[in-house]
Design a protein around this motif. Structure first.
Motif, PDB file in Angstrom:
ATOM      1  N   TRP A 204       0.812  -1.139   0.075  1.00 27.23           N
ATOM      2  CA  TRP A 204      -0.113  -0.127  -0.106  1.00 27.23           C
ATOM      3  C   TRP A 204       0.949   1.208  -0.058  1.00 27.23           C
ATOM      4  CZ3 TRP A 204      -5.243  -0.003  -0.370  1.00 27.23           C
ATOM      5  CH2 TRP A 204      -5.830  -1.379  -0.442  1.00 27.23           C
ATOM      6  N   LEU A 205       0.266   2.350  -0.368  1.00 28.99           N
ATOM      7  CA  LEU A 205       1.096   3.705  -0.553  1.00 28.99           C
ATOM      8  C   LEU A 205       1.446   4.101   0.664  1.00 28.99           C
ATOM      9  CD1 LEU A 205       2.308   5.883  -2.356  1.00 28.99           C
ATOM     10  CD2 LEU A 205       0.004   7.030  -2.219  1.00 28.99           C
ATOM     11  N   ASP A 206       0.619   4.237   1.606  1.00 28.99           N
ATOM     12  CA  ASP A 206       0.963   4.482   3.024  1.00 28.99           C
ATOM     13  C   ASP A 206       2.013   3.775   3.794  1.00 28.99           C
ATOM     14  OD1 ASP A 206      -0.711   2.438   3.106  1.00 28.99           O
ATOM     15  OD2 ASP A 206      -1.767   3.044   5.021  1.00 28.99           O
ATOM     16  N   ILE A 207       1.921   2.584   3.415  1.00 26.21           N
ATOM     17  CA  ILE A 207       3.011   1.761   4.073  1.00 26.21           C
ATOM     18  C   ILE A 207       4.425   2.116   3.530  1.00 26.21           C
ATOM     19  CG2 ILE A 207       4.188  -0.708   4.013  1.00 26.21           C
ATOM     20  CD1 ILE A 207       1.413  -1.693   4.331  1.00 26.21           C
ATOM     21  N   ALA A 208       4.560   2.297   2.206  1.00 29.73           N
ATOM     22  CA  ALA A 208       5.831   2.721   1.583  1.00 29.73           C
ATOM     23  C   ALA A 208       6.137   4.185   2.092  1.00 29.73           C
ATOM     24  CB  ALA A 208       5.539   2.793   0.243  1.00 29.73           C
ATOM     25  N   GLN A 209       5.036   5.206   2.280  1.00 30.12           N
ATOM     26  CA  GLN A 209       5.578   6.322   2.757  1.00 30.12           C
ATOM     27  C   GLN A 209       5.906   6.535   4.223  1.00 30.12           C
ATOM     28  OE1 GLN A 209       1.743   8.207   1.901  1.00 30.12           O
ATOM     29  NE2 GLN A 209       2.269   9.274  -0.053  1.00 30.12           N
ATOM     30  N   ASN A 210       5.159   5.685   4.972  1.00 33.28           N
ATOM     31  CA  ASN A 210       5.551   5.458   6.373  1.00 33.28           C
ATOM     32  C   ASN A 210       6.941   4.932   6.773  1.00 33.28           C
ATOM     33  OD1 ASN A 210       3.298   6.611   7.357  1.00 33.28           O
ATOM     34  ND2 ASN A 210       2.150   4.643   7.493  1.00 33.28           N
ATOM     35  N   GLY A 211       7.579   3.886   5.747  1.00 32.43           N
ATOM     36  CA  GLY A 211       8.725   3.413   5.757  1.00 32.43           C
ATOM     37  C   GLY A 211       9.955   4.415   5.450  1.00 32.43           C
ATOM     38  N   PHE A 212       9.568   5.376   4.801  1.00 36.00           N
ATOM     39  CA  PHE A 212      10.700   6.483   4.410  1.00 36.00           C
ATOM     40  C   PHE A 212      10.616   7.394   5.562  1.00 36.00           C
ATOM     41  CE2 PHE A 212      10.621   4.693   0.235  1.00 36.00           C
ATOM     42  CZ  PHE A 212      11.710   4.758  -0.237  1.00 36.00           C
ATOM     43  N   LYS A 213       9.283   7.659   6.380  1.00 33.95           N
ATOM     44  CA  LYS A 213       9.151   8.638   7.004  1.00 33.95           C
ATOM     45  C   LYS A 213       9.871   8.292   8.699  1.00 33.95           C
ATOM     46  CE  LYS A 213       5.671  11.368   9.768  1.00 33.95           C
ATOM     47  NZ  LYS A 213       4.347  11.645   9.754  1.00 33.95           N
ATOM     48  N   CYS A 214       9.678   6.903   8.852  1.00 36.99           N
ATOM     49  CA  CYS A 214      10.047   6.466  10.232  1.00 36.99           C
ATOM     50  C   CYS A 214      11.664   6.190  10.337  1.00 36.99           C
ATOM     51  CB  CYS A 214       9.330   4.976  10.800  1.00 36.99           C
ATOM     52  SG  CYS A 214       9.747   3.856   9.776  1.00 36.99           S
ATOM     53  N   THR A 215      12.263   6.146   9.052  1.00 39.32           N
ATOM     54  CA  THR A 215      13.485   5.827   8.963  1.00 39.32           C
ATOM     55  C   THR A 215      14.487   7.165   8.842  1.00 39.32           C
ATOM     56  OG1 THR A 215      13.502   5.485   6.742  1.00 39.32           O
ATOM     57  CG2 THR A 215      13.575   3.589   7.873  1.00 39.32           C
ATOM     58  N   GLY A 216      13.731   8.381   8.846  1.00 35.57           N
ATOM     59  CA  GLY A 216      14.229   9.790   8.664  1.00 35.57           C
ATOM     60  C   GLY A 216      14.957   9.919   7.340  1.00 35.57           C
ATOM     61  N   ILE A 217      14.503   9.092   6.586  1.00 33.69           N
ATOM     62  CA  ILE A 217      14.971   9.395   4.964  1.00 33.69           C
ATOM     63  C   ILE A 217      14.325  10.627   4.264  1.00 33.69           C
ATOM     64  CG2 ILE A 217      15.350   8.231   2.698  1.00 33.69           C
ATOM     65  CD1 ILE A 217      15.510   5.574   4.110  1.00 33.69           C
ATOM     66  N   TYR A 218      13.078  10.388   4.275  1.00 30.94           N
ATOM     67  CA  TYR A 218      12.072  11.373   3.623  1.00 30.94           C
ATOM     68  C   TYR A 218      10.602  11.469   4.578  1.00 30.94           C
ATOM     69  CZ  TYR A 218       9.838  14.540   0.496  1.00 30.94           C
ATOM     70  OH  TYR A 218       9.009  15.606  -0.063  1.00 30.94           O
ATOM     71  N   PRO A 219      10.363  12.625   5.191  1.00 30.37           N
ATOM     72  CA  PRO A 219      11.328  13.925   5.086  1.00 30.37           C
ATOM     73  C   PRO A 219      12.278  13.478   5.940  1.00 30.37           C
ATOM     74  CG  PRO A 219       8.874  14.296   5.684  1.00 30.37           C
ATOM     75  CD  PRO A 219       9.158  12.709   5.779  1.00 30.37           C
ATOM     76  N   PHE A 220      13.803  14.369   5.653  1.00 28.63           N
ATOM     77  CA  PHE A 220      14.774  14.021   6.073  1.00 28.63           C
ATOM     78  C   PHE A 220      14.722  14.272   7.727  1.00 28.63           C
ATOM     79  CE2 PHE A 220      19.252  15.397   7.017  1.00 28.63           C
ATOM     80  CZ  PHE A 220      20.100  14.097   7.114  1.00 28.63           C
TER      81      PHE A 220
END
Length: 341
Positions: free
Chosen positions: A135-151
């Protein structure tokens, strides 16, 4: 190898299959994946792509670096031992995907009573699970919780580094005389009682009970022990496609090419402390460097050969049960359970 493509029946659209005899990732397989990646993201000079990877050796092959540079793919490796924090797939995707795959497998077994799931059913089950978990929200949360994006450069806190305190303590090997002196100091120093308060006129000890315990039983210096045993170079975050890194890889490749070619050692038997006969390799750099099937590295260390697939691994990278007579890698163990051996 599946020559007729039956293993890909029902696979997710645009999937590719790359067979590898050992079952482990290497430079050749990753190069094919990178070509597949480039085909779908279509990077250009005005719209380059940043590819964040871990420090596996397959990501640092010279052919991989050249291909990425020629097709506007910037490759950045993460610092060692940070994938539990910086890997979006680990943080958000794999758990729901595994749950969806288990659900799909259970439904398949209900539809096919008295049958077992074979290799030819896996692709279709993966497609069903992937459709539920991607799902799109899973992909977005993955980058968010790792601090990659938003940085977010503050993704790591001091609490995350607490386990490293055990290996950060330096331990010096002292003589029996020094140990005796420490023991006498420990007993001569007044130690505050845990059950009674000190008298008002008695001075407080300059050496705390914690310091005395550290002297008598210091923390193990695991980092020092590991550095003495391994000849492995310290890894760090790198811009893999940068010109300095590419030049360094080219020089290492030229240095290996200049070495005289030797016949690869076929290994000898040696006895371990468990008195079990295990194939071990006294490594010699030859025409083809040997990569560990666990960590993918080629640094010099004691090696063990899998009895079934004949691939090699570092002794420190594998777990050998006391009941094992020979070493079998995880892939071969799984094949045995499935009856493929």
């Amino acid at each position: 190898m599946d020559k007729n493509g039956r293993l890909m029946i029902g696979a997710p659209p645009d999937s590719i299959a790359t067979p590898q005899e050992s079952g482990w990732m290497n430079g050749e397989v990753f190069f094919q994946w990178l070509q597949h990646f480039k085909q779908h993201v279509q990077p250009t000079e005005t719209n380059p792509v940043l590819l964040i990877l871990d420090g596996h050796a397959s990501h640092k092959e010279l052919a991989v670096i050249k291909y990425a540079r020629n097709h506007h793919i910037h490759m950045l490796s993460t610092p060692p031992h940070t994938t539990h924090k910086l890997q979006p797939m680990d943080r958000t995707f794999f758990k729901p995907f595994k749950s969806a795959f288990a659900t799909a497998s259970s439904a398949w077994m209900r539809r096919n009573p008295a049958a077992r799931i074979t290799d030819y059913d896996i692709a279709a089950l993966v497609d069903e699970a992937f459709s539920r978990a991607a799902w799109l929200d899973i992909a977005q949360n993955g980058f968010k919780c790792t601090g990659i994006y938003p940085f977010n450069p503050e993704i790591f806190t001091d609490i995350d580094f607490l386990p490293s305190m055990m290996t950060d303590v330096m331990q010096e090997v002292s003589s029996k005389e020094n140990m005796a002196n420490q023991f006498s100091v420990a007993h001569s120093s007044p130690v505050p009682s845990t059950s009674h308060a000190l008298p008002a006129n008695e001075p407080e000890s300059s050496t705390s009970s914690t310091d005395i315990l550290k002297q008598l039983s210091p923390f193990p210096d695991a980092s020092k022990k590991r550095s003495l045993k391994r000849a492995r170079k310290t890894q760090r975050s790198e811009i893999i496609t940068s010109s300095p890194y590419k030049k360094d890889v080219e020089e290492k490749q030229k240095s290996r090419d200049r070495k005289p070619k030797k016949q690869k050692s076929k290994g000898t038997k040696k006895m371990l402390k468990t008195t079990k006969n295990i194939q071990s390799l006294s490594k010699e750099n030859g025409e083809e460097e040997i990569e560990c099937i666990i960590c993918g590295e080629t640094f010099e260390e004691d090696w063990i050969q899998c009895q079934e697939c004949k691939n090699w691994a570092h002794e420190d990278c594998v777990y050998i049960d006391s009941s094992d007579v020979y070493f079998n890698c995880d892939v071969c163990k799984a094949k045995k359970r499935l009856g493929q051996y």
